[in-house]
Design a protein around this motif. Structure first.
Motif, PDB file in Angstrom:
ATOM      1  N   ALA A 270      -2.199   8.355  -0.790  1.00 42.43           N
ATOM      2  CA  ALA A 270      -3.440   8.335  -0.010  1.00 42.43           C
ATOM      3  C   ALA A 270      -3.917   9.761   0.201  1.00 42.43           C
ATOM      4  O   ALA A 270      -3.144  10.655   0.543  1.00 42.43           O
ATOM      5  CB  ALA A 270      -3.216   7.637   1.325  1.00 42.43           C
TER       6      ALA A 270
ATOM      7  N   ILE B 161       0.855  -1.180   0.000  1.00 45.93           N
ATOM      8  CA  ILE B 161       0.000   0.000   0.000  1.00 45.93           C
ATOM      9  C   ILE B 161       0.892   1.231   0.000  1.00 45.93           C
ATOM     10  O   ILE B 161       1.834   1.322   0.762  1.00 45.93           O
ATOM     11  CB  ILE B 161      -0.908   0.008   1.243  1.00 45.93           C
ATOM     12  CG1 ILE B 161      -1.810  -1.230   1.230  1.00 45.93           C
ATOM     13  CG2 ILE B 161      -1.739   1.267   1.323  1.00 45.93           C
ATOM     14  CD1 ILE B 161      -2.557  -1.446   2.527  1.00 45.93           C
TER      15      ILE B 161
ATOM     16  N   ASN C 174     -10.500   9.797  -4.481  1.00 46.62           N
ATOM     17  CA  ASN C 174     -10.077   9.577  -3.100  1.00 46.62           C
ATOM     18  C   ASN C 174      -9.395   8.214  -3.006  1.00 46.62           C
ATOM     19  O   ASN C 174     -10.019   7.181  -3.274  1.00 46.62           O
ATOM     20  CB  ASN C 174     -11.294   9.621  -2.161  1.00 46.62           C
ATOM     21  CG  ASN C 174     -12.012  10.953  -2.218  1.00 46.62           C
ATOM     22  OD1 ASN C 174     -11.643  11.886  -1.531  1.00 46.62           O
ATOM     23  ND2 ASN C 174     -13.028  11.051  -3.074  1.00 46.62           N
ATOM     24  N   PHE C 175      -8.120   8.231  -2.620  1.00 49.66           N
ATOM     25  CA  PHE C 175      -7.361   6.997  -2.462  1.00 49.66           C
ATOM     26  C   PHE C 175      -7.162   6.747  -0.973  1.00 49.66           C
ATOM     27  O   PHE C 175      -6.490   7.526  -0.290  1.00 49.66           O
ATOM     28  CB  PHE C 175      -6.009   7.092  -3.167  1.00 49.66           C
ATOM     29  CG  PHE C 175      -6.125   7.220  -4.666  1.00 49.66           C
ATOM     30  CD1 PHE C 175      -6.242   6.091  -5.458  1.00 49.66           C
ATOM     31  CD2 PHE C 175      -6.126   8.466  -5.269  1.00 49.66           C
ATOM     32  CE1 PHE C 175      -6.354   6.203  -6.841  1.00 49.66           C
ATOM     33  CE2 PHE C 175      -6.240   8.585  -6.638  1.00 49.66           C
ATOM     34  CZ  PHE C 175      -6.356   7.456  -7.423  1.00 49.66           C
ATOM     35  N   ALA C 176      -7.771   5.671  -0.451  1.00 50.09           N
ATOM     36  CA  ALA C 176      -7.653   5.343   0.967  1.00 50.09           C
ATOM     37  C   ALA C 176      -6.398   4.511   1.201  1.00 50.09           C
ATOM     38  O   ALA C 176      -5.854   3.896   0.281  1.00 50.09           O
ATOM     39  CB  ALA C 176      -8.893   4.582   1.442  1.00 50.09           C
ATOM     40  N   ALA C 177      -5.952   4.482   2.455  1.00 43.38           N
ATOM     41  CA  ALA C 177      -4.741   3.729   2.803  1.00 43.38           C
ATOM     42  C   ALA C 177      -4.951   2.227   2.754  1.00 43.38           C
ATOM     43  O   ALA C 177      -3.995   1.466   2.789  1.00 43.38           O
ATOM     44  CB  ALA C 177      -4.256   4.150   4.191  1.00 43.38           C
ATOM     45  N   ASP C 178      -6.214   1.777   2.659  1.00 45.06           N
ATOM     46  CA  ASP C 178      -6.499   0.342   2.620  1.00 45.06           C
ATOM     47  C   ASP C 178      -6.773  -0.142   1.192  1.00 45.06           C
ATOM     48  O   ASP C 178      -7.458  -1.128   0.981  1.00 45.06           O
ATOM     49  CB  ASP C 178      -7.679   0.008   3.528  1.00 45.06           C
ATOM     50  CG  ASP C 178      -8.935   0.789   3.152  1.00 45.06           C
ATOM     51  OD1 ASP C 178      -8.867   1.611   2.210  1.00 45.06           O
ATOM     52  OD2 ASP C 178      -9.981   0.577   3.791  1.00 45.06           O
ATOM     53  N   ASN C 179      -6.248   0.572   0.215  1.00 45.08           N
ATOM     54  CA  ASN C 179      -6.374   0.217  -1.198  1.00 45.08           C
ATOM     55  C   ASN C 179      -7.775   0.393  -1.766  1.00 45.08           C
ATOM     56  O   ASN C 179      -8.082  -0.152  -2.827  1.00 45.08           O
ATOM     57  CB  ASN C 179      -5.893  -1.217  -1.465  1.00 45.08           C
ATOM     58  CG  ASN C 179      -4.404  -1.369  -1.284  1.00 45.08           C
ATOM     59  OD1 ASN C 179      -3.965  -1.805  -0.220  1.00 45.08           O
ATOM     60  ND2 ASN C 179      -3.620  -1.005  -2.261  1.00 45.08           N
TER      61      ASN C 179
ATOM     62  N   MET D 260     -10.710   2.968  -3.363  1.00 39.90           N
ATOM     63  CA  MET D 260     -10.769   4.209  -4.108  1.00 39.90           C
ATOM     64  C   MET D 260     -12.228   4.529  -4.426  1.00 39.90           C
ATOM     65  O   MET D 260     -13.004   3.652  -4.752  1.00 39.90           O
ATOM     66  CB  MET D 260      -9.975   4.072  -5.417  1.00 39.90           C
ATOM     67  CG  MET D 260      -9.905   5.327  -6.299  1.00 39.90           C
ATOM     68  SD  MET D 260     -11.369   5.714  -7.299  1.00 39.90           S
ATOM     69  CE  MET D 260     -11.585   4.211  -8.224  1.00 39.90           C
TER      70      MET D 260
ATOM     71  N   PRO E 221       1.252   4.833   0.970  1.00 38.65           N
ATOM     72  CA  PRO E 221       0.634   5.960   1.693  1.00 38.65           C
ATOM     73  C   PRO E 221       0.908   7.285   1.014  1.00 38.65           C
ATOM     74  O   PRO E 221       0.279   8.288   1.319  1.00 38.65           O
ATOM     75  CB  PRO E 221       1.301   5.891   3.068  1.00 38.65           C
ATOM     76  CG  PRO E 221       2.608   5.212   2.822  1.00 38.65           C
ATOM     77  CD  PRO E 221       2.367   4.251   1.697  1.00 38.65           C
TER      78      PRO E 221
END
Length: 206
Positions: A39, A34, A118-123, A125, A36
């Motif tokens: 993110a 991942i 929006n790209f989250a830290a848990d992969n 989107m 970051p």
């Protein structure tokens, strides 16, 4: 969302290069994790020459015509006489309106087209464009040489009209591109050296 190009990779090829559960890796040639670094929330630069929409091209053409419009303002010349700065004007007292040029108004609309990713830290989107919103998963793959690769698959699309007026259901579509990321700027490219980038992003929120 705007139509986007694909790099010369397939999602299956990238996923096939990853070790399966329980497989012993003796010589790693590719690593995934991942990232970051990307993110957060990003906005696509739709006014760039790479991803320019029809509306942006029209605005650019109007601005170019305005810059080339001939001015009826009289020329002012300046000089010095006896150490004192003086100027003379050749003023035209009776200026007739030029009816050949149409009045052009340049102003940004309140409903200007914006596409937010929006790209989250848990992969995970999700993206919003007009009334359309999509949800998907992304994966960053770092290679030994060249730019890393981003693989993105859309899981759900509500199939509404986006801010450009397009209505395309992108459910189950996959995108693979080379990722060129530097601080608050990000590009998705078609080549590993980043010479042919087709999407520009600006960071909005961390």
């Amino acid at each position: 969302m705007e139509p986007i190009s694909l790099a010369s990779f397939s999602l299956a090829a990238i996923l096939a290069s990853l070790p399966v559960n329980g497989e012993v890796v003796t010589k790693p040639t590719i690593t995934t994790h991942i990232s970051p670094a990307i993110a957060g929330q990003w906005e696509i630069d739709l006014d760039s020459s790479i991803t320019m929409t029809k509306e942006a091209k029209a605005r650019q053409a109007v601005a170019k015509e305005l810059n080339q419009t001939k001015s009826d303002e009289p020329e002012v010349t300046a000089g010095t006489e006896g150490g004192v700065l003086v100027q003379s004007e050749n003023r035209v007292l009776n200026i007739k309106p030029n009816t050949n040029n149409q009045l052009k108004v340049s102003a940004k609309k309140a409903n200007q087209c914006r596409e937010l990713y929006n790209f989250a830290a848990d992969n995970e989107m999700w993206a919003v464009s007009g009334k359309e919103w999509t949800y998907g998963r992304y994966l960053i793959t770092h290679r030994e040489e060249g730019l890393p690769i981003i693989a993105l698959k859309t899981v759900y699309d509500n199939n509404e009209v986006d801010c450009s007026g397009n209505q395309i259901d992108q459910t189950d579509e996959a995108l693979i591109a080379f990722l060129n990321h530097d601080g608050n700027q990000m590009q998705w490219c078609a080549d590993p050296d980043g010479n042919e980038c087709f999407m520009n992003f600006n960071r909005v929120l961390p």
